[in-house]
Write a protein that holds these residues in place. Structure first.
Motif, PDB file in Angstrom:
ATOM      1  N   LEU A 143       0.918  -1.191   0.104  1.00 38.64           N
ATOM      2  CA  LEU A 143       0.092  -0.213   0.070  1.00 38.64           C
ATOM      3  C   LEU A 143       0.917   1.258   0.118  1.00 38.64           C
ATOM      4  CD1 LEU A 143      -2.586  -1.184   2.992  1.00 38.64           C
ATOM      5  CD2 LEU A 143      -2.736  -1.222   0.438  1.00 38.64           C
ATOM      6  N   LEU A 144       0.512   2.262  -0.656  1.00 37.16           N
ATOM      7  CA  LEU A 144       0.908   3.481  -0.575  1.00 37.16           C
ATOM      8  C   LEU A 144       0.255   4.355   0.277  1.00 37.16           C
ATOM      9  CD1 LEU A 144       3.257   5.519  -1.755  1.00 37.16           C
ATOM     10  CD2 LEU A 144       1.599   6.245  -3.443  1.00 37.16           C
ATOM     11  N   ALA A 145       0.973   5.219   1.247  1.00 38.84           N
ATOM     12  CA  ALA A 145       0.179   5.872   2.301  1.00 38.84           C
ATOM     13  C   ALA A 145       1.074   7.153   2.426  1.00 38.84           C
ATOM     14  CB  ALA A 145      -0.043   5.282   3.553  1.00 38.84           C
ATOM     15  N   THR A 146       0.453   7.901   3.224  1.00 43.05           N
ATOM     16  CA  THR A 146       1.385   9.141   3.813  1.00 43.05           C
ATOM     17  C   THR A 146       1.766   8.455   5.202  1.00 43.05           C
ATOM     18  OG1 THR A 146      -0.687   9.982   5.027  1.00 43.05           O
ATOM     19  CG2 THR A 146      -0.227  10.892   2.732  1.00 43.05           C
ATOM     20  N   ILE A 183       7.492  -1.651   6.864  1.00 40.08           N
ATOM     21  CA  ILE A 183       7.367  -0.028   6.361  1.00 40.08           C
ATOM     22  C   ILE A 183       8.320   0.611   6.043  1.00 40.08           C
ATOM     23  CG2 ILE A 183       6.163   2.000   7.005  1.00 40.08           C
ATOM     24  CD1 ILE A 183       4.667   0.471   9.067  1.00 40.08           C
ATOM     25  N   LYS A 184       8.497   1.402   5.044  1.00 36.60           N
ATOM     26  CA  LYS A 184       9.790   1.916   4.437  1.00 36.60           C
ATOM     27  C   LYS A 184       9.349   3.339   3.817  1.00 36.60           C
ATOM     28  CE  LYS A 184      11.782   0.782   0.569  1.00 36.60           C
ATOM     29  NZ  LYS A 184      12.515   0.354  -0.249  1.00 36.60           N
ATOM     30  N   VAL A 187       3.787   0.592   2.707  1.00 35.36           N
ATOM     31  CA  VAL A 187       3.342  -0.274   3.678  1.00 35.36           C
ATOM     32  C   VAL A 187       3.215  -1.803   3.080  1.00 35.36           C
ATOM     33  CG1 VAL A 187       1.644  -1.014   5.408  1.00 35.36           C
ATOM     34  CG2 VAL A 187       2.059   1.335   5.088  1.00 35.36           C
ATOM     35  N   GLN A 188       3.860  -2.774   3.660  1.00 34.35           N
ATOM     36  CA  GLN A 188       3.905  -3.851   2.738  1.00 34.35           C
ATOM     37  C   GLN A 188       3.759  -5.119   3.752  1.00 34.35           C
ATOM     38  OE1 GLN A 188       7.386  -4.519   0.314  1.00 34.35           O
ATOM     39  NE2 GLN A 188       7.860  -2.474   0.454  1.00 34.35           N
ATOM     40  N   GLU A 189       2.897  -6.215   3.358  1.00 32.15           N
ATOM     41  CA  GLU A 189       2.620  -7.477   4.170  1.00 32.15           C
ATOM     42  C   GLU A 189       4.164  -8.006   4.293  1.00 32.15           C
ATOM     43  OE1 GLU A 189       0.892 -11.791   3.004  1.00 32.15           O
ATOM     44  OE2 GLU A 189       0.438 -10.148   1.726  1.00 32.15           O
ATOM     45  N   ALA A 197       0.743  13.124  -5.658  1.00 32.39           N
ATOM     46  CA  ALA A 197      -0.409  13.994  -5.818  1.00 32.39           C
ATOM     47  C   ALA A 197      -1.733  13.089  -6.093  1.00 32.39           C
ATOM     48  CB  ALA A 197      -0.507  15.081  -6.763  1.00 32.39           C
ATOM     49  N   ALA A 198      -1.170  11.987  -7.148  1.00 37.02           N
ATOM     50  CA  ALA A 198      -2.504  11.446  -7.691  1.00 37.02           C
ATOM     51  C   ALA A 198      -2.875  10.043  -6.939  1.00 37.02           C
ATOM     52  CB  ALA A 198      -2.081  10.999  -9.142  1.00 37.02           C
ATOM     53  N   THR A 199      -2.039   9.402  -6.183  1.00 38.91           N
ATOM     54  CA  THR A 199      -2.197   8.630  -5.462  1.00 38.91           C
ATOM     55  C   THR A 199      -2.072   8.366  -4.005  1.00 38.91           C
ATOM     56  OG1 THR A 199      -1.413   7.256  -7.452  1.00 38.91           O
ATOM     57  CG2 THR A 199      -1.533   5.998  -5.715  1.00 38.91           C
ATOM     58  N   ARG A 200      -3.031   8.028  -3.196  1.00 40.06           N
ATOM     59  CA  ARG A 200      -2.701   7.606  -1.679  1.00 40.06           C
ATOM     60  C   ARG A 200      -3.529   6.457  -1.297  1.00 40.06           C
ATOM     61  NH1 ARG A 200       0.767  10.653  -1.886  1.00 40.06           N
ATOM     62  NH2 ARG A 200       1.122  12.755  -0.914  1.00 40.06           N
ATOM     63  N   TRP A 201      -2.758   5.938  -0.503  1.00 36.81           N
ATOM     64  CA  TRP A 201      -3.232   4.732  -0.087  1.00 36.81           C
ATOM     65  C   TRP A 201      -4.039   3.694  -0.915  1.00 36.81           C
ATOM     66  CZ3 TRP A 201      -1.776   2.824   4.290  1.00 36.81           C
ATOM     67  CH2 TRP A 201      -2.456   2.109   5.070  1.00 36.81           C
ATOM     68  N   SER A 202      -3.239   3.384  -2.005  1.00 36.60           N
ATOM     69  CA  SER A 202      -3.812   2.660  -2.989  1.00 36.60           C
ATOM     70  C   SER A 202      -3.050   1.029  -3.009  1.00 36.60           C
ATOM     71  CB  SER A 202      -3.937   3.358  -4.532  1.00 36.60           C
ATOM     72  OG  SER A 202      -2.496   3.472  -4.924  1.00 36.60           O
TER      73      SER A 202
END
Length: 274
Positions: free
Chosen positions: A85-88, A101-102, A134-136, A265-270
């Motif tokens: 997952l991509l997150a802030t 997490i990195k 955030v990775q499994e 800007a285009a992708t959050r928590w996807s």
């Protein structure tokens, strides 16, 4: 004549490339205090940490090839073998499960397994919108680095095995020919997927997940990636393609992946579809 630009840092990888440029009859320049000489950007290769490479690129008006910050989360699950997952940073602190997490870009906090997001750096010096992956949690048996040029693996090396460095006591990076061939074959299978966008010149890490099989670890900019046991002459060819003069008309060049800032800007928590 191609020109290789290096910082003044004396690293093992820089020394390997220094010897390779001599063998290939390149010109090499070490930049002291990051003072970039006035040279043509038409045939330049740069190698060092991202901040150095970006400084050179800005000075010489080069466009560095690198994967977008959301490249791994968008990669089909069949290739990455785990949830990513991509997150802030602010969002990642809310993760309740044990996760790897990195930082998605700069190495501004430790990349490791966290029992929960609550262990991440507290609000303070780091920006709350910092992109984080955030990775499994999975168990990697072996990990390989493949330098890729035009969707083909030109050199590869093992770098991690059973939780520790694959570097032997004699300084070699231990891997059988069969292992390297299998890693390259899997890598090129992923590269052949026309639904996935790759830079022309990049470092792609792949490995074996215990109980699952081959999977993509991550995609890295070639100009800042460790060489390990890869052929440094082949790496030079990748570095040469990894930076190009910027288009005089502005905007993105053809076949250049979306920039990391645009991706943020285009992708959050996807998460990519399975």
């Amino acid at each position: 004549m191609p020109t290789l630009l290096l910082s003044s840092r004396q690293t093992e990888d820089a020394q390997k490339l220094w010897r390779a440029y001599i063998a290939e009859n390149w010109k090499a320049i070490r930049l002291h205090a990051w003072r970039v000489p006035e040279i043509s950007p038409q045939d330049v290769a740069v190698y060092d940490e991202p901040l150095f490479a970006q400084h050179v690129a800005q000075t010489l008006r080069l466009r560095l090839q690198e994967p977008a910050v959301d490249w791994l989360p968008k990669l089909p699950h069949r290739w990455r073998g785990r949830d990513v997952l991509l997150a802030t940073l602010a969002e990642a602190r809310k993760v309740a499960t044990r996760s790897f997490i990195k930082p998605a870009e700069e190495k501004c906090f430790e990349a490791r397994i966290y029992s929960s997001g609550a262990e991440l750096p507290a609000p303070g010096p780091l920006p709350e919108d910092l992109p984080v992956l955030v990775q499994e949690v999975v168990d990697w048996a072996t990990e390989f680095r493949c330098f890729v040029l035009d969707h083909k693996v030109v050199t590869s090396s093992a770098y991690w095995r059973d939780g520790q460095s694959a570097k032997s006591e004699d300084g070699s990076w231990s891997a059988s020919g069969a292992e390297l061939e299998e890693a390259s074959r899997f890598c090129e299978t992923v590269l052949a997927d026309q639904t996935v966008t790759f830079p022309d010149a990049v470092a792609l890490d792949v490995g074996v997940i215990r109980g699952h099989g081959w999977a993509v670890i991550e995609c890295n900019a070639a100009f800042g990636s460790g060489i390990y046991g890869c052929d440094p002459v082949a790496v030079l060819r990748v570095l040469r393609r990894a930076c190009r003069p910027r288009s005089p008309w502005g905007g993105r060049d053809a076949n250049t992946p979306q920039s990391n800032s645009a991706a943020r800007a285009a992708t959050r928590w996807s998460a990519a579809p399975r």
